[in-house]
Design a protein around this motif. Structure first.
Motif: not given
Ligand code: PLP
Length: 491
Positions: A96, A156-158, A161, A199, A201, A254, A256, A281, A283-284, A310, A312-313, A322
């Motif tokens: 991604q 980052g998305g993690s 979250n 995800h 995370s 979205g 993962t 979430d 992120a995607h 995110d 960066h995706k 993020t």
């Molecule tokens: C739905 C979802 N949430 C969270 C994340 C984690 O994001 P990051 O990789 O920016 O920490 C991802 C990463 O693939 C994701 O697809």
């Protein structure tokens, strides 16, 4: 004399002419790298061999500054580029993160040189202003009250979250931050409800927060791999009967695995009825909000309490970038509660009002908004919308191609740019199909023409492509299918 401690070589390392030469060396290589649109996957190097190669590029005398060697720099950059995942190639369909819009890399380079961390206005003035601007720009698509919402960037998305879940927990259990578990009383067992495909995370955040992985209530999915809103209520009732206090419902915009969008509107109803924090979430998939054609996938997003996005995706900027949004500004201050006289002022002024250090986990934080803001400033939303729409349409086309092939099995109708499927030639039973996909994925990876990923769908392995590159067309996908067929032959 302290001056004698400083050699000429120390000053030379900071010379601006040298800086220009270094940048030109790097630039010429990057230009060549970006211009190469040949079909390449991943060439994995034995880590021991790569370590050896990297060590051979290190100067032998490391105790004092050494005379600069431009060839050494060139060799380091060559090795870096050559051994990397080829995100700009049409063969890259695996993950991604993506090939960035090159200009965003140039702005990131500026960030690295001027080094303005962005948790505090005094350190990064323009990044902090740009964060506010981008928050307003994106909130136009989310639809929250412009006077009341807030946004903070996280690495980052993690981490976004985790931050949102901390804010949710602290709102639900106000004494927790100061007194930890003892604030809860004997009977209270905090829990989080998530879709079965959430995800990892989110589960990790639960572990970090002391909620415990076993207090994650996994809501069942429907046949489109989305949370089944009708089954969410009974699942939450059952969790309560078991003595759990669910304080937050997490939906994915979205997923993962397959890029499915949970039904936000209906889940917002559930969250509201029960007084739960509703975290999305995205992120995607939140980036689909910038497209007039695709925004409807996130319908109901305006009813969320928080949203992870995110850039960066699907906004094609360097990682990490993020944006974590909160519907209510007060909630954005809820995740962390600290005093620290060296950074936090007792009284806010017009400058410190722009600080985000109290709202994000990081103290030193990259000015990650700058590449995104610069692209947005120069190209506007059209660039992003066009690319995202192309990638989603291409994924639909790939799905249509698969539907016509007898030896392939489609597993879902793609909602975004992620597509999962299986190669299922005649003569293979269900028991072998799982291993076949794993073998194919590994063989494709080692052949080096394409890079794809894999994921379990309904308990059995599937091949997974993520379309992140607008240079990919249906012809490339057909070529991938041919490679899969070859890789799927008995070896
Ligand atoms: C739905 C979802 N949430 C969270 C994340 C984690 O994001 P990051 O990789 O920016 O920490 C991802 C990463 O693939 C994701 O697809």
């Amino acid at each position: 004399m302290t001056e004698s401690l400083q050699s000429d070589l120390l000053f030379e390392a900071f010379e601006t002419q040298r800086f220009r030469n270094n940048a030109e060396t790097v630039l010429s290589r990057l230009e060549k790298h970006l211009a190469d649109l040949s079909i390449r996957g991943l060439e994995l190097t034995d880590p021991a061999v790569l370590t050896e190669a990297a060590r051979s590029l290190m100067t032998s005398d490391r105790d004092r500054p050494t005379a600069f060697d431009e060839e050494q720099l060139a060799a380091i950059v060559d090795l870096y580029i050559r051994t990397g995942i080829q995100v700009h190639s049409p063969g890259y369909m695996g993950r991604q993160f993506s090939g960035v819009v090159p200009l965003s890399g140039v702005i990131d380079f500026v960030s690295s040189v001027v080094n303005q961390p962005s948790s505090f206005y005094e350190a990064g003035q323009l990044p902090n202003v740009a964060e506010r601007i981008m928050a307003d720009e994106f909130n136009r698509f989310i639809g929250w009250d412009p006077e009341r919402f807030a946004m903070v960037t996280t690495s980052g998305g993690s981490l976004a979250n985790l931050t949102a879940l901390l804010a949710a927990r602290n709102r639900a259990f106000p004494g927790f931050w100061a007194r930890g578990n003892s604030a809860l009383g004997e009977q209270v067992r905090p829990a989080i409800a998530v879709g079965a495909d959430v995800h990892y995370s989110v589960a990790r955040a639960a572990g970090v927060m002391g909620v415990g992985e076993d207090r994650i209530v996994r809501l069942p999915l429907d046949d489109r791999q989305r949370i089944d809103a009708a089954l969410a209520r009974p699942a939450l009732d059952a969790a309560e009967e078991q003595g759990l206090t669910v304080f937050c419902l997490v939906a994915s915009a979205g997923t993962t695995a397959v890029g499915a969008f949970d039904p936000l509107d209906r889940l917002a109803d559930v969250a509201r009825e029960r007084g739960l924090w509703f975290h999305v979430d995205g992120a995607h998939g939140a980036s689909l909000l910038v497209s007039d054609k695709l925004r409807h996938k996130l319908s109901g997003i305006e009813r969320a309490d928080s949203l992870t996005w995110d850039a960066h995706k699907m906004m094609f900027v360097p990682a990490p970038c993020t944006l974590l949004f909160y519907r209510n500004r007060e909630d954005s201050r809820g995740a962390f509660r600290q005093t620290a006289s060296y950074v936090f002022d007792e009284r806010q002024d017009i400058y410190t009002a722009f600080d985000s250090g109290d709202k994000n986990f990081e103290c030193t934080k990259r000015p990650m908004i700058m590449p995104l803001w610069a692209l947005w400033a120069i190209y506007g939303k059209g660039l992003f919308a066009e690319k995202i729409e192309y990638l989603c349409a291409l994924t639909q086309e790939a799905h249509a191609i698969l539907e016509k092939e007898n030896d392939f099995e489609t597993l879902h109708h793609p909602e975004a740019n992620i597509l999962c499927f299986r190669y299922r030639p005649e003569g293979f039973g269900d028991a072998d199909i799982h291993q076949l996909q794993l073998d194919i994925r590994n063989r494709i990876k080692s052949q080096g023409n394409f890079f794809i990923s894999k994921v379990d769908v309904d308990g059995s392995a599937a091949l997974r492509v993520v379309m992140m590159n607008h240079h990919i067309n249906a012809g490339h996908f057909q070529m991938l299918l041919d490679e899969i067929r070859k890789a799927g032959q008995p070896q």
